[in-house]
Scaffold this motif. Structure first.
Motif, PDB file in Angstrom:
ATOM      1  N   GLU A   1       0.829  -1.215   0.000  1.00  0.00           N
ATOM      2  CA  GLU A   1       0.000   0.000   0.000  1.00  0.00           C
ATOM      3  C   GLU A   1       0.853   1.252   0.000  1.00  0.00           C
ATOM      4  O   GLU A   1       0.467   2.281  -0.571  1.00  0.00           O
ATOM      5  N   ALA A   2       2.008   1.207   0.644  1.00  0.00           N
ATOM      6  CA  ALA A   2       2.888   2.374   0.677  1.00  0.00           C
ATOM      7  C   ALA A   2       3.733   2.505  -0.582  1.00  0.00           C
ATOM      8  O   ALA A   2       4.475   3.471  -0.734  1.00  0.00           O
ATOM      9  N   GLY A   3       3.624   1.550  -1.511  1.00  0.00           N
ATOM     10  CA  GLY A   3       4.396   1.601  -2.747  1.00  0.00           C
ATOM     11  C   GLY A   3       5.871   1.294  -2.551  1.00  0.00           C
ATOM     12  O   GLY A   3       6.710   1.706  -3.350  1.00  0.00           O
ATOM     13  N   ARG A   4       6.204   0.563  -1.490  1.00  0.00           N
ATOM     14  CA  ARG A   4       7.601   0.258  -1.190  1.00  0.00           C
ATOM     15  C   ARG A   4       7.963  -1.198  -1.469  1.00  0.00           C
ATOM     16  O   ARG A   4       9.072  -1.622  -1.144  1.00  0.00           O
ATOM     17  N   HIS A   5       7.034  -1.925  -2.036  1.00  0.00           N
ATOM     18  CA  HIS A   5       7.320  -3.322  -2.350  1.00  0.00           C
ATOM     19  C   HIS A   5       8.009  -3.395  -3.714  1.00  0.00           C
ATOM     20  O   HIS A   5       7.439  -3.003  -4.731  1.00  0.00           O
ATOM     21  N   GLU A   6       9.220  -3.869  -3.729  1.00  0.00           N
ATOM     22  CA  GLU A   6       9.998  -3.948  -4.971  1.00  0.00           C
ATOM     23  C   GLU A   6       9.927  -5.361  -5.542  1.00  0.00           C
ATOM     24  O   GLU A   6       9.989  -6.348  -4.802  1.00  0.00           O
ATOM     25  N   LEU A   7       9.806  -5.427  -6.846  1.00  0.00           N
ATOM     26  CA  LEU A   7       9.782  -6.716  -7.540  1.00  0.00           C
ATOM     27  C   LEU A   7      11.192  -7.048  -8.025  1.00  0.00           C
ATOM     28  O   LEU A   7      11.831  -6.235  -8.694  1.00  0.00           O
ATOM     29  N   TYR A   8      11.662  -8.224  -7.668  1.00  0.00           N
ATOM     30  CA  TYR A   8      12.953  -8.705  -8.140  1.00  0.00           C
ATOM     31  C   TYR A   8      12.684  -9.650  -9.314  1.00  0.00           C
ATOM     32  O   TYR A   8      12.473 -10.857  -9.138  1.00  0.00           O
ATOM     33  N   GLU A   9      12.651  -9.079 -10.497  1.00  0.00           N
ATOM     34  CA  GLU A   9      12.180  -9.806 -11.668  1.00  0.00           C
ATOM     35  C   GLU A   9      13.298 -10.626 -12.300  1.00  0.00           C
ATOM     36  O   GLU A   9      14.460 -10.183 -12.368  1.00  0.00           O
ATOM     37  N   GLU A  10      12.893 -11.772 -12.790  1.00  0.00           N
ATOM     38  CA  GLU A  10      13.797 -12.699 -13.460  1.00  0.00           C
ATOM     39  C   GLU A  10      12.949 -13.694 -14.250  1.00  0.00           C
ATOM     40  O   GLU A  10      11.734 -13.778 -14.047  1.00  0.00           O
ATOM     41  N   PRO A  11      13.552 -14.452 -15.158  1.00  0.00           N
ATOM     42  CA  PRO A  11      12.765 -15.480 -15.863  1.00  0.00           C
ATOM     43  C   PRO A  11      12.277 -16.557 -14.899  1.00  0.00           C
ATOM     44  O   PRO A  11      13.065 -17.147 -14.155  1.00  0.00           O
ATOM     45  N   VAL A  12      10.965 -16.783 -14.888  1.00  0.00           N
ATOM     46  CA  VAL A  12      10.347 -17.721 -13.948  1.00  0.00           C
ATOM     47  C   VAL A  12       9.366 -18.593 -14.714  1.00  0.00           C
ATOM     48  O   VAL A  12       8.649 -18.116 -15.605  1.00  0.00           O
ATOM     49  N   SER A  13       9.324 -19.863 -14.352  1.00  0.00           N
ATOM     50  CA  SER A  13       8.341 -20.787 -14.921  1.00  0.00           C
ATOM     51  C   SER A  13       7.150 -20.867 -13.989  1.00  0.00           C
ATOM     52  O   SER A  13       7.285 -21.291 -12.835  1.00  0.00           O
ATOM     53  N   LEU A  14       5.976 -20.439 -14.456  1.00  0.00           N
ATOM     54  CA  LEU A  14       4.785 -20.480 -13.625  1.00  0.00           C
ATOM     55  C   LEU A  14       4.385 -21.916 -13.305  1.00  0.00           C
ATOM     56  O   LEU A  14       3.867 -22.197 -12.223  1.00  0.00           O
ATOM     57  N   VAL A  15       4.646 -22.828 -14.213  1.00  0.00           N
ATOM     58  CA  VAL A  15       4.342 -24.245 -13.962  1.00  0.00           C
ATOM     59  C   VAL A  15       5.181 -24.770 -12.809  1.00  0.00           C
ATOM     60  O   VAL A  15       4.688 -25.480 -11.914  1.00  0.00           O
ATOM     61  N   ASP A  16       6.478 -24.431 -12.776  1.00  0.00           N
ATOM     62  CA  ASP A  16       7.347 -24.896 -11.693  1.00  0.00           C
ATOM     63  C   ASP A  16       6.905 -24.310 -10.355  1.00  0.00           C
ATOM     64  O   ASP A  16       6.925 -24.999  -9.323  1.00  0.00           O
ATOM     65  N   VAL A  17       6.494 -23.034 -10.361  1.00  0.00           N
ATOM     66  CA  VAL A  17       6.040 -22.413  -9.118  1.00  0.00           C
ATOM     67  C   VAL A  17       4.782 -23.108  -8.607  1.00  0.00           C
ATOM     68  O   VAL A  17       4.668 -23.427  -7.413  1.00  0.00           O
ATOM     69  N   ALA A  18       3.822 -23.367  -9.483  1.00  0.00           N
ATOM     70  CA  ALA A  18       2.586 -24.039  -9.068  1.00  0.00           C
ATOM     71  C   ALA A  18       2.858 -25.457  -8.586  1.00  0.00           C
ATOM     72  O   ALA A  18       2.279 -25.912  -7.589  1.00  0.00           O
ATOM     73  N   ASP A  19       3.762 -26.164  -9.255  1.00  0.00           N
ATOM     74  CA  ASP A  19       4.092 -27.528  -8.837  1.00  0.00           C
ATOM     75  C   ASP A  19       4.780 -27.537  -7.472  1.00  0.00           C
ATOM     76  O   ASP A  19       4.517 -28.409  -6.631  1.00  0.00           O
ATOM     77  N   GLU A  20       5.646 -26.558  -7.236  1.00  0.00           N
ATOM     78  CA  GLU A  20       6.323 -26.480  -5.939  1.00  0.00           C
ATOM     79  C   GLU A  20       5.318 -26.203  -4.823  1.00  0.00           C
ATOM     80  O   GLU A  20       5.403 -26.801  -3.731  1.00  0.00           O
ATOM     81  N   CYS A  21       4.372 -25.318  -5.065  1.00  0.00           N
ATOM     82  CA  CYS A  21       3.342 -25.040  -4.062  1.00  0.00           C
ATOM     83  C   CYS A  21       2.497 -26.288  -3.791  1.00  0.00           C
ATOM     84  O   CYS A  21       2.100 -26.546  -2.638  1.00  0.00           O
TER      85      CYS A  21
END
Length: 526
Positions: free
Chosen positions: A323-343
């Motif tokens: 909400e304060a606009g202080r959240h920074e995104l550390y962007e990189e190539p990511v596989s959404l399938v791998d993230v969902a499988d890990e969860c």
């Protein structure tokens, strides 16, 4: 029993009605105080306009009187015009004197009723002085003298109507004596022509009075509009002051909240880590067996409660940073399938403990995303965790990752739980908002999961949608934009490069061409 009537909306229309009612009450009170019909609150402005007009023509009207006196000497004894002019100038001096006093008196010290009566009396004296022109040369040798007197008084009465149109009592006091004197002069002449002229003078005067009333109504309407404008400006200034004060308080509250969260992050996490560590040691019996099973159970409860409290603190801090606009995104190539499988793997034991089945539906060959892996993992864990909370034993949870027709990657978490009523969907999307089902279950949570998910998705430029029907389950859909999908590059056109390399004195640079093509592709995507 009859149905209850709805309460009317207290919006701008009600505010206008209240202002109108208060204005009518104020006007009635002032009218009763002054004993007059009209607009008492505008009488000072109307008197001020009359005084301003008189002072502006302080020399013009006497000059006109001098011209009329000189012209009347052609048929009358010169003494008569001089006497009349002297009386007129004295009456004029009296009127100008009071006008100057009115103009020099501060508004706060003005008694409107007294000044209205005084100026009306001075104008009446001035009107009688002008009417005295009919006594100059009562039996002229030239018949045109009557026409001259008629024209002079008509012109002067017209000027008085224009100057005093803001105050109708002053209009009557100044013009009625002139018209009566003119009518009496023509009535004493035993000729129908002059009687007709007397009737015409009366008609002209009546017509001019109606014109003066119209001018008076226009001026009053103008003053009303100006007063309403001033009132609106005052209301706007008051609203601005209230808004500035509210903004100042909000900024102070936001600063206090930031300081509180900063202190809470340190003051709560430090003892929580000790609680979690010691309770885990006690629960695991690392320092030796615990003979009391009750104490062992208590240690497990303390450890679980500490983990829940730490999760709540982390969620509050995450939402505050977003909400304060202080959240920074550390962007990189990511596989959404791998993230969902890990969860899925992280929550598999919890699902089996509740006799729930999780099914994966992952589209093959999906490209990677340019995103924050930690944020995507938090999104997926929150959505799957919510599904685990509210899906009854034996239910089914489906995790789906695919690409839609627009080239966007979509993450869908669907469960077979009881669902959420449509009227509660906006509430569950707000911070600390919970549906009726969450309030009656032991795993209700804090109501921060979905707002955090929505904020993180919007930080990536995507959209979050929640679909639910009672007794049909809930589906959470996260759509990430096409610009974040890292599609494989097409084959580069190398034929022009080979032709250029064949030219003498020119060398090729394949690496530079690849970088340029990648840069063009990113610009098109953005």
């Amino acid at each position: 029993m009859s149905a209850a009537k709805p309460i009317p909306d207290a919006g701008p229309r009600s505010a206008r009605k209240e202002r109108g009612a208060s204005a009518r009450v104020r006007e009635a009170r002032e009218r009763l105080t002054s004993g007059r019909q009209g607009k008492p609150e505008f009488e000072y402005e109307l008197l001020h306009m009359f005084v301003k007009n008189e002072l502006a023509a302080m020399l013009t009207i006497p000059l006109l009187a001098v011209i009329i006196a000189l012209a009347s000497m052609f048929w009358a004894d010169p003494i008569e015009p001089i006497v009349w002019l002297s009386v007129l100038l004295i009456a004029r001096a009296v009127l100008v004197h009071f006008c100057k006093r009115f103009a020099d008196t501060p508004k706060a010290e003005i008694d409107v009723n007294w000044w209205r009566q005084t100026l009306t009396a001075a104008e009446a004296l001035y009107g009688v002085a002008w009417a005295g022109i009919v006594l100059v040369g009562l039996n002229p040798t030239e018949p045109s003298a009557h026409i001259f007197v008629f024209a002079s008084l008509i012109v002067v009465s017209t000027l008085r109507l224009l100057f005093a149109s803001t105050m109708m009592p002053i209009v009557y006091a100044g013009t009625v004596p002139m018209m009566l004197a003119l009518v009496l002069r023509f009535a004493t002449l035993n000729e129908p022509f002059y009687w007709a002229m007397a009737s015409m003078a009366v008609g002209i005067h009546v017509y001019f009075v109606f014109l003066a009333k119209g001018l008076n109504a226009t001026v009053v309407a103008m003053l009303e509009l100006r007063a309403e404008k001033d009132g609106l400006i005052a209301e706007l200034e008051e609203a601005k002051a209230i808004s500035d004060e509210a903004r100042r308080r909000a900024e102070a509250a936001n600063l206090a909240k930031s300081r509180f969260l900063a202190n809470m992050s340190h003051e709560l996490r430090t003892p929580l880590n000790a609680i979690l560590g010691f309770s885990e040691v006690m629960k695991s019996e690392l320092m030796g067996p615990m003979h009391s099973k009750t104490y062992l159970e208590y240690a497990g409860n303390v450890h679980d409660s500490g983990k829940h409290l730490l999760q709540v603190i982390n969620e509050i801090l995450d939402l505050s940073r977003i909400e304060a606009g202080r959240h920074e995104l550390y962007e990189e190539p990511v596989s959404l399938v791998d993230v969902a499988d890990e969860c899925h793997r992280l929550l598999k034991l919890r699902a089996e403990g509740k006799s729930l089945r999780i099914v994966e539906e992952f589209e093959e060959g999906l490209p990677q995303l340019w995103a924050d892996e930690r944020a995507l993992r938090q999104i997926c864990l929150n959505l799957v965790g919510n599904a685990l909370k509210f899906t009854p034993p034996g239910g089914l949870i489906t995790i789906k990752v695919a690409m839609n027709a627009a080239g966007e990657e979509v993450l869908s978490i669907k469960d077979t739980g009881p669902g959420i009523p449509k009227e509660e969907l906006p509430r569950v999307m707000q911070a600390f908002g919970q549906g009726s089902l969450a309030q009656h279950t032991a795993e209700g949570g804090t109501g921060l999961g979905l707002p955090i998910v929505k904020s993180l998705v919007e930080l990536h430029g995507g959209t979050f949608e929640l679909r639910s029907e009672l007794r049909e389950g809930t589906e959470a859909i996260v759509t990430l934009p096409k610009q974040r999908v890292l599609l494989p590059m097409g084959r580069l056109a190398t034929e022009p490069a080979r032709q250029r390399s064949a030219e003498p004195g020119r060398a090729t640079n394949p690496g530079s061409a690849v970088r340029q093509a990648f840069a063009r592709r990113m610009r098109r995507a953005s």
